[in-house]
Design a protein around this motif. Sequence first.
Motif, PDB file in Angstrom:
ATOM      1  N   UNK A   1      -0.356   5.295  13.331  1.00  0.00           N
ATOM      2  CA  UNK A   1      -0.052   3.954  12.854  1.00  0.00           C
ATOM      3  C   UNK A   1       0.401   3.986  11.398  1.00  0.00           C
ATOM      4  N   UNK A   2      -0.255   4.824  10.616  1.00  0.00           N
ATOM      5  CA  UNK A   2       0.107   4.950   9.208  1.00  0.00           C
ATOM      6  C   UNK A   2       1.525   5.504   9.059  1.00  0.00           C
ATOM      7  N   UNK A   3       1.873   6.383   9.964  1.00  0.00           N
ATOM      8  CA  UNK A   3       3.226   6.939   9.954  1.00  0.00           C
ATOM      9  C   UNK A   3       4.212   6.004  10.633  1.00  0.00           C
ATOM     10  N   UNK A   4       3.718   4.869  11.060  1.00  0.00           N
ATOM     11  CA  UNK A   4       4.524   3.844  11.721  1.00  0.00           C
ATOM     12  C   UNK A   4       5.217   4.331  12.992  1.00  0.00           C
TER      13      UNK A   4
ATOM     14  N   UNK B   1       0.848  -1.198   0.000  1.00  0.00           N
ATOM     15  CA  UNK B   1       0.000   0.000   0.000  1.00  0.00           C
ATOM     16  C   UNK B   1       0.884   1.248   0.000  1.00  0.00           C
ATOM     17  N   UNK B   2       1.234   1.660  -1.203  1.00  0.00           N
ATOM     18  CA  UNK B   2       2.176   2.764  -1.324  1.00  0.00           C
ATOM     19  C   UNK B   2       1.516   4.125  -1.134  1.00  0.00           C
ATOM     20  N   UNK B   3       0.200   4.108  -1.081  1.00  0.00           N
ATOM     21  CA  UNK B   3      -0.517   5.372  -0.887  1.00  0.00           C
ATOM     22  C   UNK B   3      -0.527   5.741   0.588  1.00  0.00           C
ATOM     23  N   UNK B   4       0.635   6.067   1.099  1.00  0.00           N
ATOM     24  CA  UNK B   4       0.742   6.439   2.504  1.00  0.00           C
ATOM     25  C   UNK B   4       0.297   7.876   2.675  1.00  0.00           C
ATOM     26  N   UNK B   5      -0.837   8.024   3.340  1.00  0.00           N
ATOM     27  CA  UNK B   5      -1.429   9.361   3.415  1.00  0.00           C
ATOM     28  C   UNK B   5      -0.704  10.253   4.412  1.00  0.00           C
ATOM     29  N   UNK B   6      -0.284   9.674   5.487  1.00  0.00           N
ATOM     30  CA  UNK B   6       0.360  10.472   6.524  1.00  0.00           C
ATOM     31  C   UNK B   6       1.814  10.057   6.725  1.00  0.00           C
TER      32      UNK B   6
END
Lengths: 106, 106
Positions: free
Chosen positions: A55-58, A3-8
């Motif tokens: 979480x999206x920003x890990x 999922x390369x569409x990392x929004x944040x």
Amino acid sequence: MSSLAQKYDVFQAIADPTRREVLRLLAEKELPISEISSHFPMSRTAIAKHLHILSEAELVCGKKVGREKRYRLQPESLKELKDWLSYYEQFWNNKLSILKYVVEND
Amino acid sequence: MSSLAQKYDVFQAIADPTRREVLRLLAEKELPISEISSHFPMSRTAIAKHLHILSEAELVCGKKVGREKRYRLQPESLKELKDWLSYYEQFWNNKLSILKYVVEND
DNA sequence: TTGACATAAAACCAAATGGTTTCGTATTAT
DNA sequence: ATAATACGAAACCATTTGGTTTTATGTCAA
């Protein structure tokens, strides 16, 4: 495909003061959503959204345990920030930056 | 009274990738708005707004020279970020950073 | 003086952001 | 079995954000 569409990214994730507080809490210990949200004057849903962004920003990761989801800090991602910052440290009043200034503005 | 209603802080200021690029440019040298905006695929007005935001966060400052306004980097404000980050360095599994944290925050 | 240049300020706009409420679904306790 | 708990997802909303265009103002050059 990942999922390369990392929004944040990390920069956006830490821009919000609530999210920074969440990170601080999780630095102490792993916590479920409800307990995290009990520290804030907003709904559990709002905090859950912040956790998704983190979480999206890990910067955090969550695992399901029974009926609760426990989040913990993932500090490695902050290294991206540290690396970004390191570029600018050359300007912080050490002699190198003064030298650089003299050389560039002779 | 100082203008305490600071709308943008450092964290918000660096959240935008365009503004981070602007900082990089100004790290090289002082530049007027038009020259800065020539590096970006957007209007001069848009860049001027970004510069206002960076200025509010005290990451840059601008001085008027003739008919142009020259901006330069003010890297000191990034120390706030560095300080914030330093707290989390204790988690980056090397013993030196733990020691550093203890020494600096005794 | 006239025109080009560099910017400021304001109105406007779509999309993103940060919150809410509502509803549905597992999971645990009684 | 029932009820309470913990969460996810979706719809909704106001405000902010990041851009535009337009208009106005001061400065330099010819």
